[in-house]
Design an enzyme around this catalytic site. Sequence first.
Site, mmCIF file in Angstrom:
data_model
loop_
_atom_site.group_PDB
_atom_site.id
_atom_site.type_symbol
_atom_site.label_atom_id
_atom_site.label_comp_id
_atom_site.label_asym_id
_atom_site.label_seq_id
_atom_site.Cartn_x
_atom_site.Cartn_y
_atom_site.Cartn_z
ATOM 1 N N GLY A 229 -11.882 57.185 -7.080
ATOM 2 C CA GLY A 229 -13.140 57.020 -6.719
ATOM 3 C C GLY A 229 -13.996 58.139 -6.868
ATOM 4 N N SER A 230 -15.131 58.466 -6.237
ATOM 5 C CA SER A 230 -16.143 59.653 -6.279
ATOM 6 C C SER A 230 -15.298 60.847 -6.026
ATOM 7 C CB SER A 230 -17.372 59.231 -5.497
ATOM 8 O OG SER A 230 -16.931 59.372 -4.298
ATOM 9 N N THR A 231 -16.051 61.882 -6.431
ATOM 10 C CA THR A 231 -15.489 63.227 -6.029
ATOM 11 C C THR A 231 -15.901 63.572 -4.634
ATOM 12 O OG1 THR A 231 -15.368 63.905 -8.483
ATOM 13 C CG2 THR A 231 -15.626 65.541 -6.643
ATOM 14 N N VAL A 233 -15.833 61.532 -2.161
ATOM 15 C CA VAL A 233 -14.848 61.019 -1.069
ATOM 16 C C VAL A 233 -13.692 61.668 -1.381
ATOM 17 C CG1 VAL A 233 -13.771 58.849 -0.712
ATOM 18 C CG2 VAL A 233 -16.411 58.896 -0.978
ATOM 19 N N GLY A 234 -13.347 61.997 -2.535
ATOM 20 C CA GLY A 234 -11.942 62.708 -2.846
ATOM 21 C C GLY A 234 -11.682 63.885 -2.319
ATOM 22 N N GLU A 251 -8.163 60.669 -8.862
ATOM 23 C CA GLU A 251 -8.602 60.314 -10.177
ATOM 24 C C GLU A 251 -10.176 60.050 -9.538
ATOM 25 O OE1 GLU A 251 -10.632 58.743 -12.660
ATOM 26 O OE2 GLU A 251 -9.225 57.167 -12.949
#
Length: 475
Positions: A229-231, A233-234, A251
Amino acid sequence: MADYVVPFIIDGKEVRPSATFDVVSPSTGKLVHKCGVATKEHAKAAVDAASRALPAWRDVTPSKRRDYLLKTADIMERRRDELAGYLIDATGCTQDWADLNIDGSVDQIKDIAGRISSQSGAVPSLADPSLGAMILKEPFGVVFAMAPWNAPYILGVRSVCQPIAAGNTTVFKGSELSPAVFWAITSCFQEAGVPDGVINFLSTNPANAAEVTESLIADPAVRKVNFTGSTAVGRIIGRLCGQHLKPVVLELGGKAPAIVWEDANLDLAAEQCALGAFLFSGQICMSTERILVHKKVSAEFQQKFAATIDAIFPAGADAPVLINTNAVDKVKKLLDNAVSKGASVLAGDFNATETSKTRLRPVVITKVTPDMDIYQTESFGPSVSLIEIETEEEALRIANDTEYGLSSSVFTEDLRTGLRFAKGIESGAVHINNMTVHDEANLPHGGGKNSGYGRFNTTLGLDEWTKVKTITWRS
């Protein structure tokens, strides 16, 4: 189907909570269906089911796990039309994108199935000849897997298929934007005979997502996590995993560059850059976001690139669909900021009125500089920046001047030049004379920098889901 509620699958049984949320089609604006709202109690039930299923699944022979996966691939192929419908309805994608997703998922399952029996440990020689030793690979246990909406079959399948292939069980949380897709993935594995509790699916609304996710990562029975997902949220997922000492595979986002060198085949480069930038409205983590073109060929490339975009997205046809109005607004804001600071629009009109507020035509801008927001920010939409370069050093400096490092491209007729660029670009993949969007089952996939860490696919990806144990004995 508007009144249909997508259920969870926990311990092999469908669960329909009383609380639901709406899933709306971005292409029609109409209600597609509803989905249950998962709570911490549902999350706990899913972890408990995965824990109960683990001992038996861990002991299933590699050949039996292989057969389950191969049967799942056959079922996905047979249910192709049904599966494609879920994706098209929820995301507004084209039939081609849906077919690509299903084809990629089937290939991935078959590839991983064929690798299961090749997993092996080692029997090393020790310094003391009276000692024997072996090194084993064992599953971690319960894996918490999270997948996004944009390529949900490919990304959803890999998030659960690879862990269970290695003998783990899973709790599978799918995006609230396409929950029926993730239900369908779980359903296909279930139909193939994968035992109850091995894959447990749930989804929830944005208001509950943080609480449910944190409870799952914190659960002592969960031993490893994967998130695509998005950076933004990562970073949260990585922090929570660090807090609870859980290993994680991430990823995340990208800002993929494509270098068009002075000797490039410009027709090929124009075609592949257009596809790389605008396939599925640019809503792919590997989408081409910056084209670095040599000054000697820049004018000719720009003409060919604009003509290629016109051919792929002809005037008069509806503009491509994005997942929601927020996605469109984000791209427009980035483009408006760039133009206000001196960028020029080469192709497209981001202020044009389209048939719905979820649509936006491809936009290409030039004269992009580092002080513009779009220089660093992932647009995740149908926009691309064109930047002129003159030297290899300059091209590499700009290509690497980003927090991301997922995918990239180089266009040149000299393989030695292409390989020099490939070695210098800081990304998980470099594609010479091909678009940045390239992911195959037999290639390891993942990035570096703020695009995440760890790998999916191939034996490298399968090994992510095993831990190493050493056993010694005195003879």
